[in-house]
Design a protein around this motif. Structure first.
Motif, PDB file in Angstrom:
ATOM      1  N   ALA A  42       2.863   9.009  10.046  1.00 64.11           N
ATOM      2  CA  ALA A  42       1.506   9.267  10.538  1.00 64.11           C
ATOM      3  C   ALA A  42       0.869   7.989  11.068  1.00 64.11           C
ATOM      4  CB  ALA A  42       0.654   9.865   9.428  1.00 64.11           C
ATOM      5  N   ILE A  43       1.093   6.887  10.376  1.00 61.36           N
ATOM      6  CA  ILE A  43       0.556   5.607  10.840  1.00 61.36           C
ATOM      7  C   ILE A  43       1.192   5.230  12.175  1.00 61.36           C
ATOM      8  CG2 ILE A  43       0.502   3.129  10.345  1.00 61.36           C
ATOM      9  CD1 ILE A  43       0.206   3.919   7.366  1.00 61.36           C
ATOM     10  N   SER A  44       2.501   5.429  12.306  1.00 62.96           N
ATOM     11  CA  SER A  44       3.183   5.131  13.571  1.00 62.96           C
ATOM     12  C   SER A  44       2.634   5.983  14.706  1.00 62.96           C
ATOM     13  CB  SER A  44       4.687   5.364  13.433  1.00 62.96           C
ATOM     14  OG  SER A  44       5.233   4.484  12.490  1.00 62.96           O
ATOM     15  N   ALA A  45       2.374   7.247  14.444  1.00 56.18           N
ATOM     16  CA  ALA A  45       1.805   8.130  15.474  1.00 56.18           C
ATOM     17  C   ALA A  45       0.402   7.672  15.855  1.00 56.18           C
ATOM     18  CB  ALA A  45       1.780   9.564  14.960  1.00 56.18           C
ATOM     19  N   ALA A  46      -0.387   7.249  14.880  1.00 53.90           N
ATOM     20  CA  ALA A  46      -1.737   6.768  15.169  1.00 53.90           C
ATOM     21  C   ALA A  46      -1.695   5.502  16.016  1.00 53.90           C
ATOM     22  CB  ALA A  46      -2.494   6.515  13.869  1.00 53.90           C
ATOM     23  N   VAL A  47      -0.782   4.601  15.704  1.00 51.54           N
ATOM     24  CA  VAL A  47      -0.649   3.369  16.478  1.00 51.54           C
ATOM     25  C   VAL A  47      -0.225   3.686  17.910  1.00 51.54           C
ATOM     26  CG1 VAL A  47       0.715   1.247  16.709  1.00 51.54           C
ATOM     27  CG2 VAL A  47      -0.242   1.891  14.499  1.00 51.54           C
ATOM     28  N   ALA A  48       0.717   4.615  18.073  1.00 53.09           N
ATOM     29  CA  ALA A  48       1.133   5.012  19.424  1.00 53.09           C
ATOM     30  C   ALA A  48      -0.043   5.617  20.188  1.00 53.09           C
ATOM     31  CB  ALA A  48       2.284   6.006  19.347  1.00 53.09           C
ATOM     32  N   GLY A  49      -0.884   6.404  19.517  1.00 46.51           N
ATOM     33  CA  GLY A  49      -2.066   6.978  20.167  1.00 46.51           C
ATOM     34  C   GLY A  49      -3.058   5.915  20.599  1.00 46.51           C
ATOM     35  N   LEU A  94      -5.508   2.715  24.963  1.00 44.03           N
ATOM     36  CA  LEU A  94      -5.786   1.429  25.598  1.00 44.03           C
ATOM     37  C   LEU A  94      -5.134   1.326  26.967  1.00 44.03           C
ATOM     38  CD1 LEU A  94      -5.477  -1.036  22.602  1.00 44.03           C
ATOM     39  CD2 LEU A  94      -7.521  -0.545  23.932  1.00 44.03           C
ATOM     40  N   ALA A  95      -3.918   1.839  27.110  1.00 47.12           N
ATOM     41  CA  ALA A  95      -3.237   1.802  28.408  1.00 47.12           C
ATOM     42  C   ALA A  95      -4.011   2.604  29.450  1.00 47.12           C
ATOM     43  CB  ALA A  95      -1.815   2.329  28.270  1.00 47.12           C
ATOM     44  N   ILE A  96      -4.490   3.771  29.065  1.00 46.28           N
ATOM     45  CA  ILE A  96      -5.269   4.594  29.997  1.00 46.28           C
ATOM     46  C   ILE A  96      -6.586   3.904  30.336  1.00 46.28           C
ATOM     47  CG2 ILE A  96      -6.541   6.778  30.203  1.00 46.28           C
ATOM     48  CD1 ILE A  96      -4.238   8.057  28.582  1.00 46.28           C
ATOM     49  N   TRP A  97      -7.266   3.365  29.329  1.00 50.94           N
ATOM     50  CA  TRP A  97      -8.548   2.709  29.563  1.00 50.94           C
ATOM     51  C   TRP A  97      -8.382   1.522  30.505  1.00 50.94           C
ATOM     52  CZ3 TRP A  97     -11.073  -1.893  29.225  1.00 50.94           C
ATOM     53  CH2 TRP A  97     -12.465  -1.857  29.244  1.00 50.94           C
ATOM     54  N   PHE A  98      -7.421   0.645  30.216  1.00 51.88           N
ATOM     55  CA  PHE A  98      -7.202  -0.517  31.069  1.00 51.88           C
ATOM     56  C   PHE A  98      -6.745  -0.092  32.466  1.00 51.88           C
ATOM     57  CE2 PHE A  98      -6.941  -3.121  27.138  1.00 51.88           C
ATOM     58  CZ  PHE A  98      -7.878  -4.075  27.497  1.00 51.88           C
ATOM     59  N   GLY A  99      -5.858   0.886  32.536  1.00 57.13           N
ATOM     60  CA  GLY A  99      -5.388   1.350  33.837  1.00 57.13           C
ATOM     61  C   GLY A  99      -6.526   1.859  34.704  1.00 57.13           C
ATOM     62  N   LEU A 100      -7.398   2.679  34.149  1.00 60.01           N
ATOM     63  CA  LEU A 100      -8.531   3.198  34.915  1.00 60.01           C
ATOM     64  C   LEU A 100      -9.477   2.083  35.358  1.00 60.01           C
ATOM     65  CD1 LEU A 100      -9.416   6.455  32.954  1.00 60.01           C
ATOM     66  CD2 LEU A 100      -8.442   6.281  35.251  1.00 60.01           C
ATOM     67  N   HIS A 101      -9.750   1.135  34.467  1.00 59.05           N
ATOM     68  CA  HIS A 101     -10.693   0.077  34.799  1.00 59.05           C
ATOM     69  C   HIS A 101     -10.108  -0.987  35.719  1.00 59.05           C
ATOM     70  CE1 HIS A 101     -12.925   2.017  31.575  1.00 59.05           C
ATOM     71  NE2 HIS A 101     -13.990   1.462  32.108  1.00 59.05           N
ATOM     72  N   VAL A 102      -8.796  -1.075  35.792  1.00 59.08           N
ATOM     73  CA  VAL A 102      -8.171  -1.992  36.749  1.00 59.08           C
ATOM     74  C   VAL A 102      -8.097  -1.335  38.130  1.00 59.08           C
ATOM     75  CG1 VAL A 102      -5.963  -3.063  37.383  1.00 59.08           C
ATOM     76  CG2 VAL A 102      -6.886  -3.363  35.088  1.00 59.08           C
ATOM     77  N   LEU A 103      -7.739  -0.061  38.168  1.00 59.55           N
ATOM     78  CA  LEU A 103      -7.561   0.627  39.452  1.00 59.55           C
ATOM     79  C   LEU A 103      -8.870   1.029  40.117  1.00 59.55           C
ATOM     80  CD1 LEU A 103      -4.508   2.893  38.580  1.00 59.55           C
ATOM     81  CD2 LEU A 103      -4.527   0.881  40.069  1.00 59.55           C
ATOM     82  N   PHE A 104      -9.917   1.266  39.343  1.00 61.94           N
ATOM     83  CA  PHE A 104     -11.169   1.771  39.895  1.00 61.94           C
ATOM     84  C   PHE A 104     -12.323   0.834  39.556  1.00 61.94           C
ATOM     85  CE2 PHE A 104      -8.427   5.418  39.311  1.00 61.94           C
ATOM     86  CZ  PHE A 104      -8.535   6.065  40.530  1.00 61.94           C
ATOM     87  N   GLY A 105     -13.213   0.638  40.512  1.00 62.31           N
ATOM     88  CA  GLY A 105     -14.370  -0.226  40.315  1.00 62.31           C
ATOM     89  C   GLY A 105     -15.416   0.395  39.415  1.00 62.31           C
TER      90      GLY A 105
END
Length: 144
Positions: free
Chosen positions: A62-69, A74-85
């Motif tokens: 469960a901890i491993s699944a939470a860390v993956a989530g 974070l990947a989605i957040w950074f990706g959106l904020h890098v690609l879009f102003g």
């Protein structure tokens, strides 16, 4: 003469800006990653022993699944904020989803994202080679 008056316009005391920046980056890297690695190296043997216990193994999964989530979020957040102003939020009840403004898409960031994905997935390059390719491509984009 006032103490503040004597420092106005005086040259900086200490090391030059590049050396200061490199020392700051090295210190930030050290204090960010060394504790993580210590936890991993010191705790790994005990975690492997805990995997044999069925109840604790479920908790570790469960901890491993939470860390993956968290990493995916974070990947989605950074990706959106890098690609879009500009990234707005769509909210409906308890749900809140990021919504990028398509008009603020950064073509250079999109190009570098595609180059990085192609380098990793299709050309089967390693991470360091991909970083070098993207750094060179970014540098060329700055020149244009």
């Amino acid at each position: 003469m006032h103490a503040a008056a004597g420092t106005r316009g005086a040259p900086p005391i200490g090391v030059d800006a590049l050396t200061s920046g490199l020392l700051g980056a090295a210190l930030a890297t050290w204090v960010t990653f060394v504790p993580c690695f210590l936890w991993i190296f010191l705790g790994a043997p005990y975690v492997e022993r805990l995997r044999a216990n069925a109840a604790l193994s479920g908790a570790l999964s469960a901890i491993s699944a939470a860390v993956a989530g968290v990493i995916l979020n974070l990947a989605i957040w950074f990706g959106l904020h890098v690609l879009f102003g500009r990234v707005e939020r769509l909210e409906s009840g308890p749900l809140s989803l990021p919504y990028p403004d398509p008009a603020t898409l950064d073509p250079a960031a999109l190009f570098l994202t595609i180059v990085a994905a192609a380098s990793l997935l299709w050309w089967k390059r390693g991470v360091f080679q991909t970083l070098a390719i993207c750094a060179a491509a970014g540098w060329l984009l700055m020149l244009v």
